[in-house]
Enzyme design. Sequence first.
Site: not given
Ligand code: NAD
Length: 471
Positions: A170, A201, A203, A207, A245, A279, A377
């Site tokens: 997803k 869809g 998260g 999720g 991650e 990230c 962040e």
């Molecule tokens: P986010 O957590 O809002 O969304 C990431 C994904 O999670 C999306 O696909 C979203 O639909 C899904 N999601 C949201 N709520 C969820 C839930 N309750 N259960 C399951 N899935 C859910 O993050 P974002 O704003 O899209 O991305 C930015 C963040 O990602 C930053 O904090 C960044 O540091 C982190 N990031 C980490 C890495 C790493 O490798 N450590 C890499 C890239 C980004």
Amino acid sequence: MQNIEQLYINGQWINATGNESLSLINPATEQIFATVTTASDNDVESAILAARQAFPSWSSSSAAYRAELMNTIADEMQKDYQAFVDAHVEMIGCPISIAGAFHVDCPIEAMRYYAKLAANMEQTEQQGSALLTKEAVGVCAFINPWNYPLHQLIGKLAPALAAGCTIVAKPAEQTPTADLYIARILHRVGVPAGVFNLVFGRGSEIGPQLASNPDIDMISFTGSTRAGVEVAKNAAASVKRVCQELGGKSAYIITEDADLTASVRYGVEDVMGNTGQTCNALTRMLVPASKLQQIIEIATACMNEQVIGDPLLEATTMGPLVSALQQQKVLEYLAIGQAEGATLITQDLPSSCANGFYVAPAIFANVTPDMRIAREEIFGPVLCIISYDDIDQAIEMANDSEYGLSSAVYAKDKASATQIAKRIRAGQCYLQGSYFTIDAPFGGYKRSGNGREWGEQAMAEYIETKAIICD
Ligand code: NAD
């Protein structure tokens, strides 16, 4: 305008039956360029079932067969290179001149790298009276963010395919296109039905369903720490493996005897890349107090080299942020930092950036470690410069964070940088201006996550070890 109405389930393109249509917005123009119909609960169930049914045959296929398919996938990705570049320009506003290097090259290389590692699955090891064998962990769910869409998908998909896992993926709401192109490639090259399934869809809806479903053996989540914690909680009852991650606030120590111009340039460019939406960006630059003014001047000059604007222009080095929400968040942090007493150094946005989710590159000087801008962040092109008195204090500051994803050191030479690197609590440490490489394990300490992607260690996430004992 493109309407993405189909999901890829069990080797077929199936009409999505969710009740929402998500709009994809080009962040440089604020225009809708596609709509995406979401998957219903039933669609997600079908995808999980398909992956479950495909698992016995795929996981027992020969490593040579899987490796050959993966190399063919890499060939096809190479053929579709420009389509992937264009997708990243359109989805996240990455400048066209750097989109290939930032978003496409590594994923292709990674598909070939893990194809080679597939053979490891067939190696056994005698440990005392036990014969150790490796088996695929099972059905895996992937949830990814929007900041490196293709890179993050392949960072999970390539080791999972090599290990013999089956998958339900997803992507982030904002960035489904790269995943869609990958599904088309997998279909084209004849990856067996059910091995890879793709659903679209929110998260917050899909999720929890993926995390809690007992038919999923492992979930690999990349995104915010907030959502990562939710995933772990939802996964707990089914005792599945969870790889997280998550976010970061990585420290970069420049020592008093380092090459100042080279070290500061490296740090500024690192934070400004991908418009700061990385990230592991080195967003806390820790510098010797004695060199502070000089470093601020060098950093400002480097920041001013950034050409912000239309991602389609060859000269552009920095595009917009991904969304209005992200733009708002970064602007809020710029206000917070000033209210906290830090000094903001920034550019004026060109008039051509009036439309689009642009924020000018920024540096905060006179930042202290207790400020929110130094602890949270921001996820935008914002560098915080913090001064230290001696190297022990610098290391203490580097470790004074809830995160521990990455770090870097620039010292007089590699040997002295290595001594400092060993004392930093983070999953990676880049020395003397080094760059990301797919063969180095990547992952967090503390609230930056657990588990590792990339390198040989990524395979371990997708493997169960079996001990066959004959005493
Ligand atoms: P986010 O957590 O809002 O969304 C990431 C994904 O999670 C999306 O696909 C979203 O639909 C899904 N999601 C949201 N709520 C969820 C839930 N309750 N259960 C399951 N899935 C859910 O993050 P974002 O704003 O899209 O991305 C930015 C963040 O990602 C930053 O904090 C960044 O540091 C982190 N990031 C980490 C890495 C790493 O490798 N450590 C890499 C890239 C980004």
